[in-house]
Motif scaffolding. Sequence first.
Motif, PDB file in Angstrom:
ATOM      1  N   THR A  71       0.811  -1.345   0.016  1.00  0.00           N
ATOM      2  CA  THR A  71       0.030   0.012  -0.136  1.00  0.00           C
ATOM      3  C   THR A  71       0.906   1.226  -0.012  1.00  0.00           C
ATOM      4  O   THR A  71       0.359   2.345   0.044  1.00  0.00           O
ATOM      5  CB  THR A  71      -1.001   0.173   1.024  1.00  0.00           C
ATOM      6  OG1 THR A  71      -0.175  -0.126   2.419  1.00  0.00           O
ATOM      7  CG2 THR A  71      -2.099  -1.115   1.102  1.00  0.00           C
ATOM      8  N   ASN A  72       2.139   1.277   0.383  1.00  0.00           N
ATOM      9  CA  ASN A  72       3.094   1.929   0.104  1.00  0.00           C
ATOM     10  C   ASN A  72       3.357   2.722  -1.265  1.00  0.00           C
ATOM     11  O   ASN A  72       3.646   3.690  -1.607  1.00  0.00           O
ATOM     12  CB  ASN A  72       4.308   2.237   0.828  1.00  0.00           C
ATOM     13  CG  ASN A  72       5.491   3.228   0.815  1.00  0.00           C
ATOM     14  OD1 ASN A  72       6.267   3.396   0.490  1.00  0.00           O
ATOM     15  ND2 ASN A  72       4.894   4.139   1.835  1.00  0.00           N
ATOM     16  N   GLU A  73       3.049   1.590  -2.198  1.00  0.00           N
ATOM     17  CA  GLU A  73       3.056   1.742  -3.759  1.00  0.00           C
ATOM     18  C   GLU A  73       1.879   2.110  -4.360  1.00  0.00           C
ATOM     19  O   GLU A  73       1.879   3.026  -5.152  1.00  0.00           O
ATOM     20  CB  GLU A  73       3.774   0.615  -4.239  1.00  0.00           C
ATOM     21  CG  GLU A  73       5.163   0.112  -4.070  1.00  0.00           C
ATOM     22  CD  GLU A  73       5.652  -1.210  -4.665  1.00  0.00           C
ATOM     23  OE1 GLU A  73       5.282  -1.366  -5.766  1.00  0.00           O
ATOM     24  OE2 GLU A  73       6.506  -1.802  -4.041  1.00  0.00           O
ATOM     25  N   LEU A  74       0.972   1.456  -3.847  1.00  0.00           N
ATOM     26  CA  LEU A  74      -0.608   1.471  -4.410  1.00  0.00           C
ATOM     27  C   LEU A  74      -1.434   2.604  -3.737  1.00  0.00           C
ATOM     28  O   LEU A  74      -1.252   2.890  -2.742  1.00  0.00           O
ATOM     29  CB  LEU A  74      -1.117   0.241  -4.203  1.00  0.00           C
ATOM     30  CG  LEU A  74      -0.693  -1.110  -4.938  1.00  0.00           C
ATOM     31  CD1 LEU A  74      -1.329  -2.217  -4.554  1.00  0.00           C
ATOM     32  CD2 LEU A  74      -0.284  -0.984  -6.376  1.00  0.00           C
ATOM     33  N   ASP A  75      -2.539   3.037  -4.503  1.00  0.00           N
ATOM     34  CA  ASP A  75      -3.257   3.963  -3.928  1.00  0.00           C
ATOM     35  C   ASP A  75      -4.679   3.071  -3.556  1.00  0.00           C
ATOM     36  O   ASP A  75      -5.288   2.838  -4.057  1.00  0.00           O
ATOM     37  CB  ASP A  75      -3.772   4.726  -5.250  1.00  0.00           C
ATOM     38  CG  ASP A  75      -4.711   6.008  -4.849  1.00  0.00           C
ATOM     39  OD1 ASP A  75      -5.041   6.065  -3.618  1.00  0.00           O
ATOM     40  OD2 ASP A  75      -4.989   6.657  -5.647  1.00  0.00           O
ATOM     41  N   PRO A  76      -4.495   3.295  -2.199  1.00  0.00           N
ATOM     42  CA  PRO A  76      -5.890   2.447  -1.381  1.00  0.00           C
ATOM     43  C   PRO A  76      -7.282   3.059  -1.613  1.00  0.00           C
ATOM     44  O   PRO A  76      -7.991   2.615  -1.116  1.00  0.00           O
ATOM     45  CB  PRO A  76      -5.551   2.422   0.081  1.00  0.00           C
ATOM     46  CG  PRO A  76      -4.561   3.721   0.040  1.00  0.00           C
ATOM     47  CD  PRO A  76      -3.885   3.997  -1.320  1.00  0.00           C
ATOM     48  N   GLU A  77      -7.173   4.306  -2.417  1.00  0.00           N
ATOM     49  CA  GLU A  77      -8.383   4.892  -2.736  1.00  0.00           C
ATOM     50  C   GLU A  77      -9.066   4.650  -4.130  1.00  0.00           C
ATOM     51  O   GLU A  77     -10.071   4.965  -4.374  1.00  0.00           O
ATOM     52  CB  GLU A  77      -8.453   6.677  -2.625  1.00  0.00           C
ATOM     53  CG  GLU A  77      -7.810   7.050  -1.343  1.00  0.00           C
ATOM     54  CD  GLU A  77      -8.780   6.700  -0.293  1.00  0.00           C
ATOM     55  OE1 GLU A  77     -10.119   6.551  -0.351  1.00  0.00           O
ATOM     56  OE2 GLU A  77      -8.355   6.816   0.908  1.00  0.00           O
ATOM     57  N   THR A  78      -8.376   3.569  -4.732  1.00  0.00           N
ATOM     58  CA  THR A  78      -8.770   3.076  -6.109  1.00  0.00           C
ATOM     59  C   THR A  78      -9.491   1.723  -5.720  1.00  0.00           C
ATOM     60  O   THR A  78      -9.194   1.026  -4.718  1.00  0.00           O
ATOM     61  CB  THR A  78      -7.667   3.065  -7.217  1.00  0.00           C
ATOM     62  OG1 THR A  78      -7.016   2.068  -6.284  1.00  0.00           O
ATOM     63  CG2 THR A  78      -6.851   3.992  -7.391  1.00  0.00           C
ATOM     64  N   ASN A  79     -10.774   1.480  -6.464  1.00  0.00           N
ATOM     65  CA  ASN A  79     -11.551   0.440  -6.065  1.00  0.00           C
ATOM     66  C   ASN A  79     -10.889  -0.754  -6.211  1.00  0.00           C
ATOM     67  O   ASN A  79     -11.012  -1.862  -5.418  1.00  0.00           O
ATOM     68  CB  ASN A  79     -12.743   0.381  -7.044  1.00  0.00           C
ATOM     69  CG  ASN A  79     -13.944   1.332  -6.746  1.00  0.00           C
ATOM     70  OD1 ASN A  79     -13.727   1.909  -5.210  1.00  0.00           O
ATOM     71  ND2 ASN A  79     -14.669   1.818  -7.538  1.00  0.00           N
ATOM     72  N   PRO A  80     -10.043  -1.174  -7.278  1.00  0.00           N
ATOM     73  CA  PRO A  80      -9.306  -2.464  -7.316  1.00  0.00           C
ATOM     74  C   PRO A  80      -8.291  -2.761  -6.132  1.00  0.00           C
ATOM     75  O   PRO A  80      -8.469  -3.886  -5.591  1.00  0.00           O
ATOM     76  CB  PRO A  80      -8.398  -2.347  -8.795  1.00  0.00           C
ATOM     77  CG  PRO A  80      -9.340  -1.437  -9.574  1.00  0.00           C
ATOM     78  CD  PRO A  80      -9.782  -0.305  -8.729  1.00  0.00           C
ATOM     79  N   VAL A  81      -7.704  -1.525  -5.632  1.00  0.00           N
ATOM     80  CA  VAL A  81      -6.825  -1.788  -4.514  1.00  0.00           C
ATOM     81  C   VAL A  81      -7.738  -2.124  -3.199  1.00  0.00           C
ATOM     82  O   VAL A  81      -7.332  -3.093  -2.428  1.00  0.00           O
ATOM     83  CB  VAL A  81      -6.052  -0.775  -4.293  1.00  0.00           C
ATOM     84  CG1 VAL A  81      -4.921  -0.680  -3.047  1.00  0.00           C
ATOM     85  CG2 VAL A  81      -5.135  -0.501  -5.437  1.00  0.00           C
TER      86      VAL A  81
END
Length: 403
Positions: free
Chosen positions: A68-78
Amino acid sequence: MNGRLRRRDDAETQRAATLELFYDLVFVFAITQVSHLLLEHLTWAGAGQAAIVLLAVWWSWNYTTWATNELDPETNPVRLLLIALMLASLLVAIAVPHAFGDRGLLFALAYLAIQVGRHAFLAFVAAERGSIEREQAGRILVWFLMAGVFWIAGGLVEGGSRAGLWLLALTLDYTAPRILFPLPGRPRLAAGSWRLATGHFAERFGLIVIAAIGETIILTGATTAGRGLDAGTVAAFTGAFAGSAALWWLYFTSTRELSERSLDGEANRTGRARDIYTYGHVLIVAGIILVAVGDELVIAHPLDPLGSAQLTAVVAGPALFLLAQLALQVRATRRLGRTRLAAVLACASLGLLGGSLPALLVGAALVAVLIAVALRDQVGHATTHEVSDDGARSRTEFQQDRA
């Protein structure tokens, strides 16, 4: 799709998402399960089993935090990924008390599902073909699959063979980041190739320490609520609460700042993050869990002397927490903190001499050690600020004189 799943360039200013905090609730439940496992099996074998399951639970949470440091947790797939990981993590936590009994295979399969599922997503959904992100995630995925053979094999056998196979799996899991996930025929990865949003990263690990300390509060309150409120119980409860407050003070006024400051600058930042957070903070959490176990033992029998196993558990919590802080201090500053070293030795002395003392007195002495270290830190911080202020004033006066 791939690019939109990753954090923006201003990720340094982004805070933890609410879904990440929701995910942490499962980790708190897992910590409680580890505490209960150790309380029910207060032997060296039981301690070894608790350590194995804690290391596995920590490794699943830790890698999700890196993800989650790399990904955007505000996007639906994440978001969907994190919810799926929560479900698998909940299965891991449910299996913890019987991980070395009839739920060993459930524990292994749920743990492997977390690690493999997450990094399959990172490699094939969130990364572009031919990108360094896909190379990194793919290599980690291969290492998880190799370790997974031993996790599943351990879940299928019983007794000491399970512990041995799982220790081998953990060795692979914990060694891989140190050697940067090498694979035959592939070029060596550079440590600096990992992107790190340091503000978000430090916040996530600070929040999990808060969650672990919160588990000590829950265990303390639940144990006290089930007993009569006589003088000994109330005194033990008060001491346990003071100890939890001291843990918070020691971490958030010293270790957190030191750890975050160590990530300043670009040189070897990923390596420091790995050593201080990935490896170092599991010792912090383990110390907090042991403190919770020790608090329950003291509250349960405040006026009785502790048995050898109970005394070891009570003393080991503060000692391990302080030893972990000492190790992080050495890694971050290359200096050995004499205050914490002396405090660890004081805890060890209580372990050697406290067998004939009431549990309440041993617990109070350990809390006094933690408070003494916190006070010494405050004096040191005040002195440092005074020296810095004096130096700044001296430079200003010197410049004025020259003008």
